[in-house]
Design a protein around this motif. Sequence first.
Motif, PDB file in Angstrom:
ATOM      1  N   MET A   1      -6.990 -10.942  13.750  1.00 48.77           N
ATOM      2  CA  MET A   1      -6.197 -11.966  14.434  1.00 48.77           C
ATOM      3  C   MET A   1      -6.325 -11.802  15.950  1.00 48.77           C
ATOM      4  SD  MET A   1      -2.064 -12.619  14.194  1.00 48.77           S
ATOM      5  CE  MET A   1      -1.263 -13.797  15.277  1.00 48.77           C
ATOM      6  N   GLU A   2      -6.757 -12.859  16.618  1.00 52.35           N
ATOM      7  CA  GLU A   2      -6.919 -12.812  18.067  1.00 52.35           C
ATOM      8  C   GLU A   2      -5.558 -12.857  18.762  1.00 52.35           C
ATOM      9  OE1 GLU A   2      -9.035 -15.406  21.660  1.00 52.35           O
ATOM     10  OE2 GLU A   2      -9.149 -16.060  19.576  1.00 52.35           O
ATOM     11  N   PHE A   3      -5.401 -12.016  19.790  1.00 53.82           N
ATOM     12  CA  PHE A   3      -4.139 -12.002  20.528  1.00 53.82           C
ATOM     13  C   PHE A   3      -4.180 -13.047  21.636  1.00 53.82           C
ATOM     14  CE2 PHE A   3      -1.470 -10.398  24.048  1.00 53.82           C
ATOM     15  CZ  PHE A   3      -0.237 -10.490  23.410  1.00 53.82           C
ATOM     16  N   LYS A   4      -3.265 -14.010  21.557  1.00 57.12           N
ATOM     17  CA  LYS A   4      -3.190 -15.062  22.560  1.00 57.12           C
ATOM     18  C   LYS A   4      -1.890 -15.006  23.351  1.00 57.12           C
ATOM     19  CE  LYS A   4      -6.077 -18.206  19.840  1.00 57.12           C
ATOM     20  NZ  LYS A   4      -6.163 -19.552  19.175  1.00 57.12           N
ATOM     21  N   GLY A   5      -1.118 -13.944  23.137  1.00 60.20           N
ATOM     22  CA  GLY A   5       0.191 -13.840  23.759  1.00 60.20           C
ATOM     23  C   GLY A   5       1.276 -13.997  22.715  1.00 60.20           C
ATOM     24  N   PHE A   6       2.474 -13.595  23.067  1.00 61.15           N
ATOM     25  CA  PHE A   6       3.609 -13.784  22.176  1.00 61.15           C
ATOM     26  C   PHE A   6       4.112 -15.218  22.296  1.00 61.15           C
ATOM     27  CE2 PHE A   6       3.339  -9.258  22.623  1.00 61.15           C
ATOM     28  CZ  PHE A   6       3.756  -8.761  21.397  1.00 61.15           C
ATOM     29  N   SER A   7       4.802 -15.655  21.273  1.00 55.70           N
ATOM     30  CA  SER A   7       5.332 -17.016  21.252  1.00 55.70           C
ATOM     31  C   SER A   7       6.417 -17.202  22.313  1.00 55.70           C
ATOM     32  CB  SER A   7       5.907 -17.304  19.858  1.00 55.70           C
ATOM     33  OG  SER A   7       6.731 -18.442  19.872  1.00 55.70           O
ATOM     34  N   LYS A   8       6.570 -18.438  22.762  1.00 57.95           N
ATOM     35  CA  LYS A   8       7.669 -18.756  23.675  1.00 57.95           C
ATOM     36  C   LYS A   8       9.022 -18.578  22.995  1.00 57.95           C
ATOM     37  CE  LYS A   8       7.398 -23.726  22.622  1.00 57.95           C
ATOM     38  NZ  LYS A   8       8.574 -23.741  21.743  1.00 57.95           N
ATOM     39  N   ASP A   9       8.997 -18.444  21.646  1.00 57.84           N
ATOM     40  CA  ASP A   9      10.236 -18.232  20.891  1.00 57.84           C
ATOM     41  C   ASP A   9      10.557 -16.751  20.703  1.00 57.84           C
ATOM     42  OD1 ASP A   9      10.653 -21.006  20.468  1.00 57.84           O
ATOM     43  OD2 ASP A   9       9.194 -20.979  18.823  1.00 57.84           O
ATOM     44  N   THR A  10       9.670 -15.858  21.155  1.00 54.34           N
ATOM     45  CA  THR A  10       9.866 -14.424  20.905  1.00 54.34           C
ATOM     46  C   THR A  10      11.109 -13.893  21.603  1.00 54.34           C
ATOM     47  OG1 THR A  10       7.512 -14.035  20.559  1.00 54.34           O
ATOM     48  CG2 THR A  10       8.855 -12.137  21.174  1.00 54.34           C
TER      49      THR A  10
END
Length: 234
Positions: A1-10
């Motif tokens: 799974m490529e890391f694209k950042g955490f969700s804005k909901d995190t």
Amino acid sequence: MEFKGFSKDTLPFLESIRQNNDKEWFEEHRSEYEQNILNPSRAFVEEFGEHLMALEPTITFSPKINKSLFRIYRDTRRMGAIKVPLKHRIGIIFWQGNGSRMQNSSFYLHFSPDELFVAVGVRWFEKPMLDAYREFILDDKRRAKLAEVLDTLESKGYKTIEKGYKRYPRGFSAEMSDAHLSLYKGMATYKILDPKLIVNGDKLIDTLYKIYEEMLPLQQLVYEISLRVKEENS
């Protein structure tokens, strides 16, 4: 799974944990935990671990709970432990050495709705590591080297953890240069950033890499101390 950042909901989800801190609530929202925290944390460990190996090839990391990832549940049975069952602060660790991840010099971070905390070293020495640390800094040259590294880091805006003792341990006195170093219960440097940085994957990795690159001299010194523990116990 490529890391694209955490969700804005995190971060909002972590705030929800803080406001609804019980196991029943969490089990009802476990899928949100996996989507917003667990899965991207695993992807981050895999990707950033590869980046860190460019700084320190012997670094250890694994995208598993009780390895680079920490359990979301607290151990509330320990004396003095926080009694709410869930953590609203997510820790991630990359450590150097074969022993306990918490007693080997590490690249560490945690994020919460309040902060992104970035550090290297060991925040709390257990007795074998504390003994090795004190023996290490009894030598004038090694003590001066550690003081120089900390001064350089502080000049760049990093902070050293607070001292843990008020009295000098055996073998140290106020007359010794940099004797204050013997008053530490751990040895780590840190920086606090805006937690919203976790949403931008590329910027997060780039920022962390630059910070850890500057912190590397302390990481290496604390790792050298940890090797002395292994030598003494072998």
